[in-house]
Motif scaffolding. Structure first.
Motif, PDB file in Angstrom:
ATOM      1  N   VAL A  89       0.779  -1.237   0.052  1.00 31.33           N
ATOM      2  CA  VAL A  89       0.003   0.025  -0.065  1.00 31.33           C
ATOM      3  C   VAL A  89       0.963   1.209  -0.060  1.00 31.33           C
ATOM      4  O   VAL A  89       0.479   2.196  -0.568  1.00 31.33           O
ATOM      5  CB  VAL A  89      -0.961   0.043   1.169  1.00 31.33           C
ATOM      6  N   CYS A  90       1.747   1.235   0.969  1.00 36.16           N
ATOM      7  CA  CYS A  90       2.629   2.479   1.185  1.00 36.16           C
ATOM      8  C   CYS A  90       3.838   2.863   0.009  1.00 36.16           C
ATOM      9  O   CYS A  90       4.219   3.796  -0.377  1.00 36.16           O
ATOM     10  CB  CYS A  90       3.226   2.535   2.525  1.00 36.16           C
ATOM     11  N   ARG A  91       4.244   1.557  -0.415  1.00 37.15           N
ATOM     12  CA  ARG A  91       5.535   1.485  -1.221  1.00 37.15           C
ATOM     13  C   ARG A  91       6.657   2.553  -0.737  1.00 37.15           C
ATOM     14  O   ARG A  91       7.018   3.396  -1.597  1.00 37.15           O
ATOM     15  CB  ARG A  91       5.172   1.714  -2.510  1.00 37.15           C
ATOM     16  N   PRO A  92       7.086   2.355   0.266  1.00 36.01           N
ATOM     17  CA  PRO A  92       8.137   3.338   0.932  1.00 36.01           C
ATOM     18  C   PRO A  92       9.218   3.404   0.090  1.00 36.01           C
ATOM     19  O   PRO A  92       9.568   2.158  -0.332  1.00 36.01           O
ATOM     20  CB  PRO A  92       8.371   2.905   2.426  1.00 36.01           C
ATOM     21  N   LYS A  93       9.743   4.538  -0.028  1.00 35.44           N
ATOM     22  CA  LYS A  93      10.985   4.777  -0.642  1.00 35.44           C
ATOM     23  C   LYS A  93      12.327   4.486   0.096  1.00 35.44           C
ATOM     24  O   LYS A  93      12.454   4.709   1.332  1.00 35.44           O
ATOM     25  CB  LYS A  93      11.319   6.286  -1.069  1.00 35.44           C
ATOM     26  N   LEU A  94      13.390   3.780  -0.078  1.00 37.62           N
ATOM     27  CA  LEU A  94      14.546   3.436   0.638  1.00 37.62           C
ATOM     28  C   LEU A  94      15.562   4.292   0.353  1.00 37.62           C
ATOM     29  O   LEU A  94      16.569   4.252   1.159  1.00 37.62           O
ATOM     30  CB  LEU A  94      14.788   1.898  -0.066  1.00 37.62           C
ATOM     31  N   ARG A  95      15.464   5.009  -0.484  1.00 35.29           N
ATOM     32  CA  ARG A  95      16.633   6.167  -0.663  1.00 35.29           C
ATOM     33  C   ARG A  95      16.248   7.445  -0.215  1.00 35.29           C
ATOM     34  O   ARG A  95      15.319   7.966   0.137  1.00 35.29           O
ATOM     35  CB  ARG A  95      17.344   6.104  -2.200  1.00 35.29           C
ATOM     36  N   GLY A  96      17.394   8.046   0.095  1.00 37.43           N
ATOM     37  CA  GLY A  96      17.369   9.532   0.426  1.00 37.43           C
ATOM     38  C   GLY A  96      17.238   9.816   2.006  1.00 37.43           C
ATOM     39  O   GLY A  96      16.651  10.771   2.485  1.00 37.43           O
ATOM     40  N   HIS A  97      17.272   8.773   2.887  1.00 39.02           N
ATOM     41  CA  HIS A  97      17.215   8.711   4.144  1.00 39.02           C
ATOM     42  C   HIS A  97      18.684   8.704   4.728  1.00 39.02           C
ATOM     43  O   HIS A  97      19.604   8.115   4.508  1.00 39.02           O
ATOM     44  CB  HIS A  97      16.111   7.671   4.754  1.00 39.02           C
ATOM     45  N   SER A  98      19.036   9.484   5.909  1.00 41.28           N
ATOM     46  CA  SER A  98      19.925   9.501   6.832  1.00 41.28           C
ATOM     47  C   SER A  98      20.086   8.175   7.516  1.00 41.28           C
ATOM     48  O   SER A  98      19.026   7.564   7.864  1.00 41.28           O
ATOM     49  CB  SER A  98      20.072  10.887   7.606  1.00 41.28           C
ATOM     50  N   ARG A  99      21.389   8.105   8.171  1.00 44.03           N
ATOM     51  CA  ARG A  99      21.576   6.984   9.151  1.00 44.03           C
ATOM     52  C   ARG A  99      20.846   7.246  10.451  1.00 44.03           C
ATOM     53  O   ARG A  99      20.295   6.216  10.901  1.00 44.03           O
ATOM     54  CB  ARG A  99      23.146   7.329   9.646  1.00 44.03           C
ATOM     55  N   ALA A 100      20.428   8.486  10.804  1.00 43.38           N
ATOM     56  CA  ALA A 100      19.710   8.694  11.915  1.00 43.38           C
ATOM     57  C   ALA A 100      18.156   8.356  11.424  1.00 43.38           C
ATOM     58  O   ALA A 100      17.415   7.759  12.412  1.00 43.38           O
ATOM     59  CB  ALA A 100      19.589  10.247  12.371  1.00 43.38           C
ATOM     60  N   ASP A 101      17.791   8.651  10.240  1.00 40.53           N
ATOM     61  CA  ASP A 101      16.392   8.091   9.856  1.00 40.53           C
ATOM     62  C   ASP A 101      16.273   6.491  10.011  1.00 40.53           C
ATOM     63  O   ASP A 101      15.377   6.274  10.886  1.00 40.53           O
ATOM     64  CB  ASP A 101      16.052   8.537   8.512  1.00 40.53           C
ATOM     65  N   TRP A 102      17.243   5.668   9.462  1.00 41.30           N
ATOM     66  CA  TRP A 102      17.123   4.368   9.811  1.00 41.30           C
ATOM     67  C   TRP A 102      17.554   4.006  11.122  1.00 41.30           C
ATOM     68  O   TRP A 102      16.945   2.945  11.563  1.00 41.30           O
ATOM     69  CB  TRP A 102      18.443   3.812   8.812  1.00 41.30           C
ATOM     70  N   GLY A 103      18.223   4.688  11.995  1.00 34.82           N
ATOM     71  CA  GLY A 103      18.055   4.335  13.380  1.00 34.82           C
ATOM     72  C   GLY A 103      17.013   4.448  14.071  1.00 34.82           C
ATOM     73  O   GLY A 103      16.675   3.458  14.892  1.00 34.82           O
ATOM     74  N   THR A 104      16.137   5.303  13.710  1.00 33.26           N
ATOM     75  CA  THR A 104      14.838   5.756  14.266  1.00 33.26           C
ATOM     76  C   THR A 104      13.711   4.710  13.813  1.00 33.26           C
ATOM     77  O   THR A 104      13.333   4.021  14.923  1.00 33.26           O
ATOM     78  CB  THR A 104      14.606   7.008  13.936  1.00 33.26           C
ATOM     79  N   VAL A 105      14.006   4.343  12.595  1.00 32.77           N
ATOM     80  CA  VAL A 105      13.110   3.282  12.160  1.00 32.77           C
ATOM     81  C   VAL A 105      13.426   1.866  12.835  1.00 32.77           C
ATOM     82  O   VAL A 105      12.446   1.013  13.177  1.00 32.77           O
ATOM     83  CB  VAL A 105      13.106   3.125  10.426  1.00 32.77           C
ATOM     84  N   LEU A 106      14.796   1.563  13.098  1.00 37.58           N
ATOM     85  CA  LEU A 106      15.283   0.213  13.638  1.00 37.58           C
ATOM     86  C   LEU A 106      14.647   0.111  15.095  1.00 37.58           C
ATOM     87  O   LEU A 106      14.010  -0.907  15.484  1.00 37.58           O
ATOM     88  CB  LEU A 106      16.761   0.282  13.490  1.00 37.58           C
ATOM     89  N   ALA A 107      14.713   1.464  15.740  1.00 36.27           N
ATOM     90  CA  ALA A 107      14.289   1.259  17.343  1.00 36.27           C
ATOM     91  C   ALA A 107      12.887   1.237  17.237  1.00 36.27           C
ATOM     92  O   ALA A 107      12.271   0.564  18.126  1.00 36.27           O
ATOM     93  CB  ALA A 107      14.785   2.779  17.917  1.00 36.27           C
ATOM     94  N   PHE A 108      12.074   1.902  16.390  1.00 38.18           N
ATOM     95  CA  PHE A 108      10.624   1.731  16.129  1.00 38.18           C
ATOM     96  C   PHE A 108      10.147   0.270  16.189  1.00 38.18           C
ATOM     97  O   PHE A 108       9.258  -0.024  16.754  1.00 38.18           O
ATOM     98  CB  PHE A 108      10.222   2.813  15.292  1.00 38.18           C
ATOM     99  N   GLY A 109      10.863  -0.064  15.047  1.00 40.76           N
ATOM    100  CA  GLY A 109      10.591  -1.731  14.683  1.00 40.76           C
ATOM    101  C   GLY A 109      11.003  -2.559  15.990  1.00 40.76           C
ATOM    102  O   GLY A 109      10.022  -3.526  16.118  1.00 40.76           O
ATOM    103  N   LEU A 110      12.039  -2.268  16.484  1.00 41.76           N
ATOM    104  CA  LEU A 110      12.244  -3.361  17.858  1.00 41.76           C
ATOM    105  C   LEU A 110      11.478  -3.116  18.808  1.00 41.76           C
ATOM    106  O   LEU A 110      10.776  -4.242  19.492  1.00 41.76           O
ATOM    107  CB  LEU A 110      13.825  -2.751  17.965  1.00 41.76           C
ATOM    108  N   ALA A 111      10.995  -1.682  19.044  1.00 44.93           N
ATOM    109  CA  ALA A 111       9.727  -1.663  20.159  1.00 44.93           C
ATOM    110  C   ALA A 111       8.718  -2.270  19.770  1.00 44.93           C
ATOM    111  O   ALA A 111       7.846  -2.884  20.391  1.00 44.93           O
ATOM    112  CB  ALA A 111       9.636  -0.213  20.132  1.00 44.93           C
ATOM    113  N   MET A 112       8.148  -2.151  18.235  1.00 43.43           N
ATOM    114  CA  MET A 112       7.113  -2.830  17.942  1.00 43.43           C
ATOM    115  C   MET A 112       7.019  -4.197  18.127  1.00 43.43           C
ATOM    116  O   MET A 112       6.089  -4.778  18.672  1.00 43.43           O
ATOM    117  CB  MET A 112       6.512  -2.414  16.454  1.00 43.43           C
ATOM    118  N   GLY A 113       8.364  -4.855  17.710  1.00 37.50           N
ATOM    119  CA  GLY A 113       8.098  -6.493  17.889  1.00 37.50           C
ATOM    120  C   GLY A 113       8.313  -6.763  19.123  1.00 37.50           C
ATOM    121  O   GLY A 113       7.511  -7.958  19.543  1.00 37.50           O
TER     122      GLY A 113
END
Length: 323
Positions: A89-113
């Motif tokens: 549905v979302c088709r999120p873009k993988l490019r154009g994100h900083s290391r901090a962006d990916w770190g935030t998503v990783l922490a969010f995913g770990l908390a969710m899991g």
């Protein structure tokens, strides 16, 4: 359950740091009559309630599925299906994100899991209503700590009284392991709220949620395979797992996202405080988990504490909004 909805997490995070979302007002001169205006005002409330019903009845279905796939297997099915749906549905873009962006998503995913894994372990051991009541203490604690207001200490005490009643003076009445899992899920929910808000600021629309859901699914996958193995591939199990994912993740997220466009975040958070009552009702209707009078009073105390904390925070925000 709580992937407990990204929209819910963002609203609770905004409430915790005293940032309200202004309610949409009808355009002047739109000619809407009183009945129409009342209907428009009630519509987002109905969406939130429908989302809560979807989440908790989906959780009840998950409990029925646990004898087939195990608690960890159910978590894997729910997160994997939800991740696939959101990616499509979302088709999120993988490019154009900083290391901090990916770190935030990783922490969010770990908390969710972690949140999903812990709460499903809890409902495998204690009644659904009790588990969600203990879990909601996490967001309540976050609100109290963030506000630093004396009145919220009162609300925290009221919630603690509810927990004491629920446990009958000792968590052993509930199964201490199940209660500990529920409290751990609450801590992860508070963490989820913080990183949900940060992810929302760094990624457009629901892109961050979709990517975090993939992280959560990958985290749960080896656990589900070890516990359930080929049982996860049984067609009927896959079908029920997909139903749990749609009821507990995809549908409520969509409903709540629609509601938040027209509903202030504090009002939304108050409605989310009703989750333990909805969970108890789902447990009674689907799982035959009857509540004692003491259990019902305990849940009511926790709900009242959550509502009180949100309302006191709302009163603090309103003068700031007018300034």
């Amino acid at each position: 359950m709580n992937d407990q909805h990204s929209a819910a997490g963002v609203a609770a995070a905004e409430q915790a740091v005293a940032v309200a979302v202004p309610e949409a007002a009808p355009a002047p001169g739109d000619g809407a009559g009183p009945a129409r205006r009342r209907g428009a005002a009630l519509a987002p409330v109905a969406l939130v309630v429908a989302g809560g019903l979807s989440v908790q009845f989906g959780s009840a279905v998950a409990v029925l599925l646990m004898p087939r796939a195990g608690a960890l297997g159910v978590v894997t099915l729910r997160l994997a299906v939800a991740a696939l749906v959101l990616l499509v549905v979302c088709r999120p873009k993988l490019r154009g994100h900083s290391r901090a962006d990916w770190g935030t998503v990783l922490a969010f995913g770990l908390a969710m899991g972690g949140m999903n894994t812990l709460i499903y372990q809890a409902v495998d051991r204690i009644p659904l209503g009790a588990a969600v009541t203990l879990e909601v203490l996490g967001p309540l604690a976050l609100s109290v700590f963030a506000s630093r207001r004396l009145i919220n200490v009162v609300w925290a005490g009221l919630a603690l009284g509810g927990v004491v009643l629920l446990s009958g003076g000792g968590l052993d009445r509930l199964d201490p392991v199940g209660a500990a899992y529920a409290l751990g899920a609450g801590a992860m929910w508070a963490t989820y709220i913080v990183f949900s808000a940060r992810t929302g600021r760094r990624f457009p629309q629901a892109d961050g949620l979709a990517l975090a859901m993939v992280v959560a699914a990958l985290l749960s996958l080896p656990l589900g395979i070890v516990e359930s193995g080929s049982k996860l591939l049984v067609p009927s199990t896959l079908g029920l797992g997909a139903a749990v994912a749609l009821l507990s993740s995809v549908l409520p997220y969509t409903l709540e996202l629609m509601a938040l466009r027209r509903l202030p975040a504090p009002t939304f958070a108050i409605l989310m405080s009703l989750e333990p009552a909805i969970a108890a009702t789902a447990g009674f209707l689907i799982l035959d988990q009857a509540l004692t009078t003491t259990d019902a009073l305990a849940i009511a105390l926790v709900i009242g504490a959550s509502m009180g904390a949100v309302r006191s925070q709302t009163r603090r925000v309103k003068p700031r909004e007018r300034a």
